[in-house]
Design a protein around this motif. Structure first.
Motif, PDB file in Angstrom:
ATOM      1  N   THR A 125     -33.025 -18.549  30.448  1.00 34.12           N
ATOM      2  CA  THR A 125     -33.652 -18.308  29.146  1.00 34.12           C
ATOM      3  C   THR A 125     -35.027 -17.674  29.324  1.00 34.12           C
ATOM      4  OG1 THR A 125     -32.468 -20.189  28.213  1.00 34.12           O
ATOM      5  CG2 THR A 125     -34.371 -19.398  26.986  1.00 34.12           C
ATOM      6  N   ASP A 126     -35.816 -18.196  30.249  1.00 28.19           N
ATOM      7  CA  ASP A 126     -37.150 -17.641  30.509  1.00 28.19           C
ATOM      8  C   ASP A 126     -37.060 -16.194  30.986  1.00 28.19           C
ATOM      9  OD1 ASP A 126     -38.257 -20.064  29.770  1.00 28.19           O
ATOM     10  OD2 ASP A 126     -38.686 -20.717  31.832  1.00 28.19           O
ATOM     11  N   ARG A 127     -36.088 -15.906  31.845  1.00 33.87           N
ATOM     12  CA  ARG A 127     -35.914 -14.532  32.330  1.00 33.87           C
ATOM     13  C   ARG A 127     -35.527 -13.593  31.189  1.00 33.87           C
ATOM     14  NH1 ARG A 127     -32.256 -13.689  37.511  1.00 33.87           N
ATOM     15  NH2 ARG A 127     -33.029 -11.570  37.237  1.00 33.87           N
ATOM     16  N   ILE A 128     -34.653 -14.072  30.303  1.00 33.24           N
ATOM     17  CA  ILE A 128     -34.233 -13.257  29.153  1.00 33.24           C
ATOM     18  C   ILE A 128     -35.440 -12.957  28.268  1.00 33.24           C
ATOM     19  CG2 ILE A 128     -32.927 -13.344  26.981  1.00 33.24           C
ATOM     20  CD1 ILE A 128     -30.714 -14.837  28.609  1.00 33.24           C
ATOM     21  N   GLU A 129     -36.248 -13.983  27.985  1.00 28.25           N
ATOM     22  CA  GLU A 129     -37.428 -13.778  27.148  1.00 28.25           C
ATOM     23  C   GLU A 129     -38.406 -12.803  27.810  1.00 28.25           C
ATOM     24  OE1 GLU A 129     -40.730 -16.405  24.713  1.00 28.25           O
ATOM     25  OE2 GLU A 129     -38.833 -17.320  25.296  1.00 28.25           O
ATOM     26  N   ALA A 130     -38.559 -12.899  29.127  1.00 25.94           N
ATOM     27  CA  ALA A 130     -39.448 -11.986  29.855  1.00 25.94           C
ATOM     28  C   ALA A 130     -38.946 -10.546  29.765  1.00 25.94           C
ATOM     29  CB  ALA A 130     -39.565 -12.419  31.315  1.00 25.94           C
ATOM     30  N   VAL A 131     -37.636 -10.365  29.819  1.00 26.11           N
ATOM     31  CA  VAL A 131     -37.040  -9.026  29.692  1.00 26.11           C
ATOM     32  C   VAL A 131     -37.329  -8.451  28.307  1.00 26.11           C
ATOM     33  CG1 VAL A 131     -34.806  -7.848  29.489  1.00 26.11           C
ATOM     34  CG2 VAL A 131     -35.271  -9.318  31.455  1.00 26.11           C
ATOM     35  N   PHE A 132     -37.175  -9.301  27.267  1.00 24.44           N
ATOM     36  CA  PHE A 132     -37.486  -8.842  25.908  1.00 24.44           C
ATOM     37  C   PHE A 132     -38.974  -8.464  25.796  1.00 24.44           C
ATOM     38  CE2 PHE A 132     -33.677 -11.319  24.161  1.00 24.44           C
ATOM     39  CZ  PHE A 132     -32.943 -10.166  23.909  1.00 24.44           C
ATOM     40  N   ALA A 148     -49.498  -3.363  15.949  1.00 23.67           N
ATOM     41  CA  ALA A 148     -49.918  -4.652  15.392  1.00 23.67           C
ATOM     42  C   ALA A 148     -48.882  -5.756  15.636  1.00 23.67           C
ATOM     43  CB  ALA A 148     -50.173  -4.512  13.893  1.00 23.67           C
ATOM     44  N   VAL A 149     -47.700  -5.377  16.066  1.00 21.25           N
ATOM     45  CA  VAL A 149     -46.635  -6.356  16.318  1.00 21.25           C
ATOM     46  C   VAL A 149     -47.045  -7.261  17.483  1.00 21.25           C
ATOM     47  CG1 VAL A 149     -44.272  -6.623  17.198  1.00 21.25           C
ATOM     48  CG2 VAL A 149     -44.764  -4.952  15.419  1.00 21.25           C
ATOM     49  N   GLU A 150     -46.877  -8.563  17.292  1.00 25.61           N
ATOM     50  CA  GLU A 150     -47.150  -9.522  18.360  1.00 25.61           C
ATOM     51  C   GLU A 150     -45.898  -9.640  19.214  1.00 25.61           C
ATOM     52  OE1 GLU A 150     -49.322 -13.136  17.413  1.00 25.61           O
ATOM     53  OE2 GLU A 150     -49.623 -12.322  15.389  1.00 25.61           O
ATOM     54  N   VAL A 151     -45.996  -9.150  20.429  1.00 23.84           N
ATOM     55  CA  VAL A 151     -44.855  -9.041  21.334  1.00 23.84           C
ATOM     56  C   VAL A 151     -44.283 -10.413  21.723  1.00 23.84           C
ATOM     57  CG1 VAL A 151     -44.209  -8.329  23.674  1.00 23.84           C
ATOM     58  CG2 VAL A 151     -45.499  -6.763  22.203  1.00 23.84           C
ATOM     59  N   THR A 152     -45.145 -11.371  22.056  1.00 25.30           N
ATOM     60  CA  THR A 152     -44.663 -12.671  22.546  1.00 25.30           C
ATOM     61  C   THR A 152     -43.819 -13.417  21.512  1.00 25.30           C
ATOM     62  OG1 THR A 152     -46.477 -12.813  24.122  1.00 25.30           O
ATOM     63  CG2 THR A 152     -45.374 -14.883  23.545  1.00 25.30           C
ATOM     64  N   PRO A 153     -44.282 -13.566  20.258  1.00 28.74           N
ATOM     65  CA  PRO A 153     -43.419 -14.246  19.293  1.00 28.74           C
ATOM     66  C   PRO A 153     -42.152 -13.453  18.952  1.00 28.74           C
ATOM     67  CG  PRO A 153     -45.596 -13.811  18.327  1.00 28.74           C
ATOM     68  CD  PRO A 153     -45.615 -13.324  19.734  1.00 28.74           C
ATOM     69  N   LEU A 154     -42.242 -12.129  18.981  1.00 31.05           N
ATOM     70  CA  LEU A 154     -41.059 -11.315  18.704  1.00 31.05           C
ATOM     71  C   LEU A 154     -40.030 -11.484  19.823  1.00 31.05           C
ATOM     72  CD1 LEU A 154     -39.530  -9.353  16.926  1.00 31.05           C
ATOM     73  CD2 LEU A 154     -40.874  -7.474  17.917  1.00 31.05           C
ATOM     74  N   ALA A 155     -40.481 -11.504  21.070  1.00 34.55           N
ATOM     75  CA  ALA A 155     -39.572 -11.741  22.206  1.00 34.55           C
ATOM     76  C   ALA A 155     -38.941 -13.128  22.094  1.00 34.55           C
ATOM     77  CB  ALA A 155     -40.327 -11.592  23.520  1.00 34.55           C
ATOM     78  N   ALA A 156     -39.738 -14.109  21.670  1.00 30.40           N
ATOM     79  CA  ALA A 156     -39.207 -15.468  21.487  1.00 30.40           C
ATOM     80  C   ALA A 156     -38.155 -15.482  20.387  1.00 30.40           C
ATOM     81  CB  ALA A 156     -40.338 -16.441  21.159  1.00 30.40           C
ATOM     82  N   LEU A 188     -33.608  -6.620  11.158  1.00 36.83           N
ATOM     83  CA  LEU A 188     -34.707  -7.363  10.523  1.00 36.83           C
ATOM     84  C   LEU A 188     -35.903  -7.523  11.465  1.00 36.83           C
ATOM     85  CD1 LEU A 188     -32.727 -10.194   8.729  1.00 36.83           C
ATOM     86  CD2 LEU A 188     -34.077  -8.423   7.609  1.00 36.83           C
ATOM     87  N   LEU A 189     -35.613  -7.788  12.725  1.00 34.64           N
ATOM     88  CA  LEU A 189     -36.695  -8.048  13.686  1.00 34.64           C
ATOM     89  C   LEU A 189     -37.295  -6.790  14.296  1.00 34.64           C
ATOM     90  CD1 LEU A 189     -35.417 -11.130  15.712  1.00 34.64           C
ATOM     91  CD2 LEU A 189     -37.293 -11.047  14.075  1.00 34.64           C
ATOM     92  N   LEU A 190     -36.474  -5.806  14.575  1.00 34.19           N
ATOM     93  CA  LEU A 190     -36.936  -4.678  15.389  1.00 34.19           C
ATOM     94  C   LEU A 190     -37.306  -3.427  14.607  1.00 34.19           C
ATOM     95  CD1 LEU A 190     -34.484  -5.025  18.406  1.00 34.19           C
ATOM     96  CD2 LEU A 190     -36.909  -5.659  18.304  1.00 34.19           C
ATOM     97  N   ASP A 191     -36.946  -3.340  13.356  1.00 33.44           N
ATOM     98  CA  ASP A 191     -37.283  -2.141  12.613  1.00 33.44           C
ATOM     99  C   ASP A 191     -38.683  -2.263  12.006  1.00 33.44           C
ATOM    100  OD1 ASP A 191     -34.904  -1.150  13.403  1.00 33.44           O
ATOM    101  OD2 ASP A 191     -33.960  -1.133  11.435  1.00 33.44           O
TER     102      ASP A 191
END
Length: 194
Positions: A125-132, A148-156, A188-191
């Motif tokens: 799971t951690d590796r998948i989140e790191a890839v995102f 302006a997008v916060e990468v860490t919460p979006l990856a989560a 919804l998340l990526l656009d």
């Protein structure tokens, strides 16, 4: 006719994965696995020291497969947003095609097993989140995603969608496809281009 050690190990793992595909399967014992393969338990233990080691073999297959596919996506897709989208779709498609592995990835098959195995799920799971995160950072740097997008919460959030899809698929007894709403969820998340 004897079966080579590597082949027998593969057969054991394949049979274990098939047994895990049964919806709401009870705890799989080495006795049940041996009976299904028409072997003795001692024959299983000649190839694996424990049932936990068999699950480790499944984890090695899962990690090798999904991260090889992740690397292929990253190396062929220049757009970070599309990398994230394709990786998420690949992960839920992998689950749909590998039901037994989905029970392992969702933790469902590990409830009564050695608790260190749950640590392997966490590592994946951690590796998948790191890839995102990496794909999304790349998207921000290349202007494909709003800075302006916060990468860490979006990856989560992307990771949670994948994990939730796996879990729902396993809990539904394979009735609710993990790919069912994936494209709409990712939209919804990526656009968030600008």
């Amino acid at each position: 006719m004897s079966v080579k050690t590597g082949e027998r190990k593969h057969q054991i793992l394949q049979t274990l994965a098939e047994m895990l595909e049964q919806p709401r399967a009870a705890r799989i014992t080495t006795a049940a696995l041996a009976a299904k393969m028409q072997l003795s338990e001692a024959a299983l233990y000649r190839h694996f020291a424990s049932k936990a080691q068999m699950f480790e073999g499944l984890f090695e297959f899962i990690e090798s497969t999904i991260f090889t596919l992740v690397n292929q996506i990253v190396s062929t897709e220049p757009d970070g947003v599309e990398q994230a989208r394709k990786i998420a779709v690949m992960l839920v498609t992998f689950a749909e095609r590998n039901k037994g592995m989905t029970r392992v990835l969702s933790g469902d098959a590990l409830v009564t097993e050695d608790e260190r195995l749950q640590g392997r799920v966490t590592q994946i799971t951690d590796r998948i989140e790191a890839v995102f995160k990496q794909a999304l950072r790349h998207a921000v740097m290349n202007g494909a995603l709003n800075p302006a997008v916060e990468v860490t919460p979006l990856a989560a959030a992307l990771t949670h969608i994948v994990l939730g899809s796996w879990l729902r698929f396993a809990q539904s007894g394979w009735q609710v496809s993990p790919t069912l709403h994936i494209h709409a969820q990712l939209k919804l998340l990526l656009d968030q281009r600008h």
